[in-house]
Structure formats: structure tokens, C-alpha cells
Design a protein around this motif. Structure first.
Motif, mmCIF file in Angstrom:
data_model
loop_
_atom_site.group_PDB
_atom_site.id
_atom_site.type_symbol
_atom_site.label_atom_id
_atom_site.label_comp_id
_atom_site.label_asym_id
_atom_site.label_seq_id
_atom_site.Cartn_x
_atom_site.Cartn_y
_atom_site.Cartn_z
ATOM 1 N N GLU A 329 0.815 -1.218 0.000
ATOM 2 C CA GLU A 329 0.000 0.000 0.000
ATOM 3 C C GLU A 329 0.850 1.269 0.000
ATOM 4 O O GLU A 329 0.648 2.169 -0.830
ATOM 5 N N ALA A 330 1.799 1.369 0.905
ATOM 6 C CA ALA A 330 2.615 2.584 1.013
ATOM 7 C C ALA A 330 3.454 2.798 -0.240
ATOM 8 O O ALA A 330 3.572 3.928 -0.742
ATOM 9 N N ALA A 331 4.040 1.725 -0.772
ATOM 10 C CA ALA A 331 4.877 1.841 -1.963
ATOM 11 C C ALA A 331 4.046 2.258 -3.178
ATOM 12 O O ALA A 331 4.502 3.040 -4.024
ATOM 13 N N THR A 332 2.818 1.756 -3.267
ATOM 14 C CA THR A 332 1.942 2.111 -4.386
ATOM 15 C C THR A 332 1.580 3.589 -4.334
ATOM 16 O O THR A 332 1.611 4.288 -5.352
ATOM 17 N N GLU A 333 1.227 4.075 -3.144
ATOM 18 C CA GLU A 333 0.891 5.491 -2.997
ATOM 19 C C GLU A 333 2.091 6.376 -3.329
ATOM 20 O O GLU A 333 1.954 7.393 -4.021
#
Length: 496
Positions: A329-333
């Protein structure tokens, strides 16, 4: 493959024939109308009927004038780097290889609940690469297999030739629609003929577009099964209204404020049950209740589910996620923000967004102006609310405005809500921001809604004396109890 090429050739010939037919009728009608004054001048003097025919011909010619649209300049969106999402690149390239597509793939993360494939061509028209756009909510709501069906669907349009024909159909539809619009309510009744022909063209071209969607759905189902294909369609249909409203009213608004907020966490908060803001509800309902017409280019969800699974009706499958394809999630954002944002934005949590961004910018907005809370206190709200329709000249934006009276009222109301927020900030209130919900400010046990305060003031249900109690700091003795929430306080005897 031969069948696909034959279908593409048939669709192209049909659209070209309809397009030529439209302009042939138009030019013939112009020539016929001009022939009337020409023959009158040639054989005898020009009379009233000839003048009317000439005016009608020039009116029609003006409506048919070429329209060159400038290509909109947009921020360059950088593709997702392969090292950022090797698993996603592998997935997309394997699907492309299974369909014998050999072009280089560049993946872009987009904010919408959709996907697309756009070919990049050289000056000879040869495909250099394929831009594959994948929406953030697809990664957070679909399983890997369901996402694969969406990707296969888009590649189905590519191998079916729809991407080369589609833009041309779109421009042709727009051209004919603009012409019909310009002729609408013509005093010469010229619009009747073209309105009928235009509707017929739009109906035929829409049926072609819908058949393309069915064909792409069938290819996706063939590759990854009817269960996954159907679930992907249902989930996208389910989340699109909510995600679009979240994008318009929350994520987009945060970006305009220069804030980098957690995207997926914000959407989860946005979807939690509760009373939402009126404009958010209206946006969701407008999307959910959009009436389908015979001119729509996409079939309804029920029609698409029926085509994949005959005899079935749309359901509500449980959501999943495949964010592991992009590193979590964090890497995608981070990758999405990095892909397009060229401005400096402040990373902030949703817990701090209200105080650090909204309250801070509201205070800066009114500082030094005639609405500075140091000069214009909250007790002036009843007076401002009574003049909400006359404040336009003082608060209007720079430049020419085309807002309707209702639009002007909404604009002024939004400024007054922000001013109320700035006033309450001055008095020690803290803004707790919940995506999708009304703005609420807290001080100790007191909770106030700027929107509700404004509505009550417009209805002449608030007095300056009642509002004065909130101007006092917590260390100052109050003139009236300030512990009741606004929902109950507004019904108390403190009202005017």
C-alpha cells in the motif's frame, strides 16, 4: 484473426459511410438553398423567399464550420519504473505475450477506477510502445486474477483494432453532435433533419462501441474464466461512484491544498457509515443513478454479466486486493505521487490534515483582510448571513464570472464556512477532519459545525449573544454554558 479484421473493416466502412452521408446531405442542402436566390437573380429580381433561403444556407454553413481543438496541455505522467513493480510488469507482459502483442509496455498508475491502453506511434504510424494505465482502486479492490481480466479486456480492444478506430469514431460523434447542437431550435427548421440523422448515427456508432465491449469481455473471460471476469465487472461498478466522489471531494482537494495524504486509508474512512456532506451524497447519487440511454457506448452491468454468464444477475462479491504487485500500500501510494506530482507537497496523516493544512491555510487566507477574525468576530455571523446574497461584490473572484445566482450563493457560503472555521481556530478550537463528513471543530466538550452554524444563521436562528460565548478562551469565565454539542445547543433557549 481474419474474422476480427473483417469485423473491423465492416465497422470502419459503416462509420465512414454514415459520416459521408451526413456531410453529403448537409452540402446538398446548402447548395439547394443557395440555388433559390441564384435563380431569382439570374431570371428576375431577388425576392423575400430568396433572401430567407440565403440566410438559411449561410446559417447551415456556419453550423458546419470546421472546429480545430487545441490539444490540452497536461502534466507529464511518468510511467511506473520496472524496479518499482516487477511483478505487475510481469503480469501485464505475460498477458500481452499470450495475445501475441510484442510492443514494449509502460505502466502508469492513474487515480480513476478504470484502465486503458494507449499506443504510442512514430511518425510512420508504427507502434513504438503501449501505455497501460491501471487505476489505484483496481489494485486495492480486485484480486490478481480479477485484475488480469481487466488488463485482458483492454488488450482485447487493442488486438481487435478498436484502439485505432475508437478515437476516430469519438471525433466523428463529437463533430456531428456539435453541428446538431448549433442547429438546435433553428428558425429555419434545419435542425429537424440533422437531429434525426444525428440520433441515428449516434445510435449506430453506440451499438458498435457496445459490441466492442462485449467482445473484449468475452476475450477476458476466455483467458481467465467467467467467475473472475464477472467479479471484476461487478466490483468496478460497485466502487466507482464512491471512489469518484472521494477523488473529487477529498483526494483532489487535499492535493490542491498541497497535502500528501494516505490515499487508501482515506478511502476506507470515506466509506465508513455515517452522515456525509450534502455535496458528497449528491455526487455519489448522480453517479449511481445515471440513466442509461440508447446512445451509451458501454452496455449496462446487467447486460455484460448476462453475456458472460447467461441467466445470471449482478451481485456484490467481496472485495480483495493485489497491492503486492506494486510493493504494498505505502509503496503504491508513493509511486503514484512520484509519477505525476511536480510541486512540493507536505506529507501529512488524516489525523493532522485538519489542523496542519485546513485550519492553517484558512487562517492565512483571512489574515489582514476585512474578514480577519481579529477584526471581524464570530458574533458578526448573523449580520453576514442576512447579507449572503449581497456580499458577492466584496468577495467575488478576480476576472469574469459566469456563475448563476445560485452558484454565487454557494460560492459566498463556502467562504463564510471557511471564515467561521478561521474564527473558531482563533478561539482555540481544533478541526477533526473525516473524509466525506462535515467539518467539525472541537474545544473541550464543545463540538461545532461551521456549515450548521451558517445554516442556522441564514434562518435567523442564532444571535450575536449566543455566538459570543464561543469567542471566549477556555480560561475565561463564560457567560453561558458551552459544554453542549452544537446539535443540542442549537435547540436551546440561547437562540434568538
Amino acid at each position: 484473426m481474419q474474422t476480427q479484421e473483417k469485423n473491423l473493416r465492416y465497422r470502419a466502412i459503416l462509420i465512414v459511410a454514415l459520416w459521408l452521408g451526413f456531410w453529403l446531405i448537409a452540402l446538398s442542402l446548402i447548395a439547394g438553398l443557395l440555388w433559390i436566390p441564384y435563380t431569382q437573380i439570374h431570371f428576375r429580381s431577388l425576392n423575400f423567399s430568396g433572401v430567407i433561403a440565403a440566410i438559411a444556407a449561410f446559417s447551415l454553413a456556419y453550423a458546419l464550420r470546421p472546429r480545430w481543438q487545441k490539444k490540452q496541455q497536461s502534466n507529464k505522467v511518468h510511467p511506473l519504473q520496472r524496479e518499482q513493480a516487477p511483478a505487475l510488469y510481469t503480469l501485464v507482459e505475460n498477458i500481452a505475450a499470450s495475445l501475441e502483442v510484442k510492443a514494449q509496455v509502460n505502466i502508469q498508475l492513474i487515480a480513476a477506477a478504470s484502465a486503458y491502453i494507449s499506443p504510442e506511434r512514430n511518425w510512420l504510424g508504427q507502434i513504438r510502445s503501449l501505455e497501460v494505465g491501471l487505476g489505484l482502486p483496481l489494485l486495492s479492490s480486485l484480486s490478481e486474477r480479477e485484475l488480469s481480466t481487466v488488463i485482458a479486456h483492454e488488450f482485447g480492444h487493442f488486438v481487435g483494432g478498436d484502439l485505432s478506430l475508437g478515437p476516430w469514431i469519438y471525433r466523428t460523434r463529437a463533430s456531428i453532435a456539435n453541428t446538431v447542437y448549433d442547429l438546435d431550435d433553428s428558425i429555419f427548421f434545419l435542425d429537424l433533419l440533422f437531429l434525426s440523422y444525428g440520433k441515428w448515427f449516434l445510435r449506430i456508432s453506440a451499438s458498435i462501441s457496445r459490441s466492442q465491449e462485449f467482445a473484449a469481455d468475452a476475450l477476458a473471460a476466455q483467458k481467465f474464466g467467467t467467475t473472475a471476469s464477472r467479479a471484476a465487472l461487478e466490483k468496478v461498478h460497485l466502487i466507482d461512484p464512491m471512489w469518484s466522489a472521494y477523488l473529487d471531494h477529498e483526494l483532489g482537494n487535499a492535493l490542491q491544498h498541497g497535502a500528501k495524504v494516505p490515499i487508501f486509508e482515506g478511502f476506507r474512512r470515506f466509506c465508513k457509515p455515517g452522515i456525509r456532506r450534502a455535496e458528497v451524497i449528491k455526487t455519489i447519487q448522480r453517479s449511481e443513478n445515471a440513466a442509461k440511454t440508447e446512445f451509451d457506448t458501454h452496455p449496462t452491468l446487467a447486460e455484460r454479466v448476462q453475456a458472460i454468464c447467461p441467466g445470471s444477475e449482478p451481485g456484490m462479491p467481496p472485495l480483495a486486493e493485489c497491492l503486492h504487485l506494486t510493493g504494498g500500500e505505502a509503496a503504491t501510494e508513493h509511486a503514484w505521487y512520484q509519477s505525476w506530482s511536480q510541486q512540493e507537497i507536505k506529507e501529512v496523516s488524516w489525523e493532522r490534515y485538519g489542523v496542519d493544512i485546513v485550519q492553517s491555510q484558512n487562517s492565512e487566507r483571512f489574515a489582514g483582510s476585512w474578514m480577519d477574525p481579529h477584526k471581524l468576530s464570530l458574533r458578526n455571523l448573523p449580520d453576514l448571513a442576512s447579507r449572503v446574497d449581497t456580499l458577492w461584490e466584496q468577495l467575488r473572484p478576480q476576472g469574469i464570472s459566469f456563475l448563476s445566482p445560485m452558484g454565487k450563493r454557494h460560492y459566498i457560503s463556502s467562504i463564510l464556512e471557511d471564515w467561521i472555521c478561521a474564527c473558531l481556530t482563533q478561539y482555540g478550537f481544533r478541526l477533526d477532519y473525516v473524509p466525506g463528513k462535515d467539518v467539525i471543530l472541537h474545544r473541550d466538550e464543545t463540538a461545532l459545525s461551521p456549515r450548521q452554524l451558517l445554516e442556522q444563521a441564514i434562518e435567523s436562528k442564532l444571535s450575536a449573544e449566543y455566538l459570543q460565548q464561543f469567542e471566549l478562551t477556555p480560561d475565561t469565565p463564560t457567560v453561558a454554558p458551552a459544554s453542549a454539542p452544537i446539535s443540542s445547543a442549537l435547540n436551546s433557549e440561547a437562540l434568538a
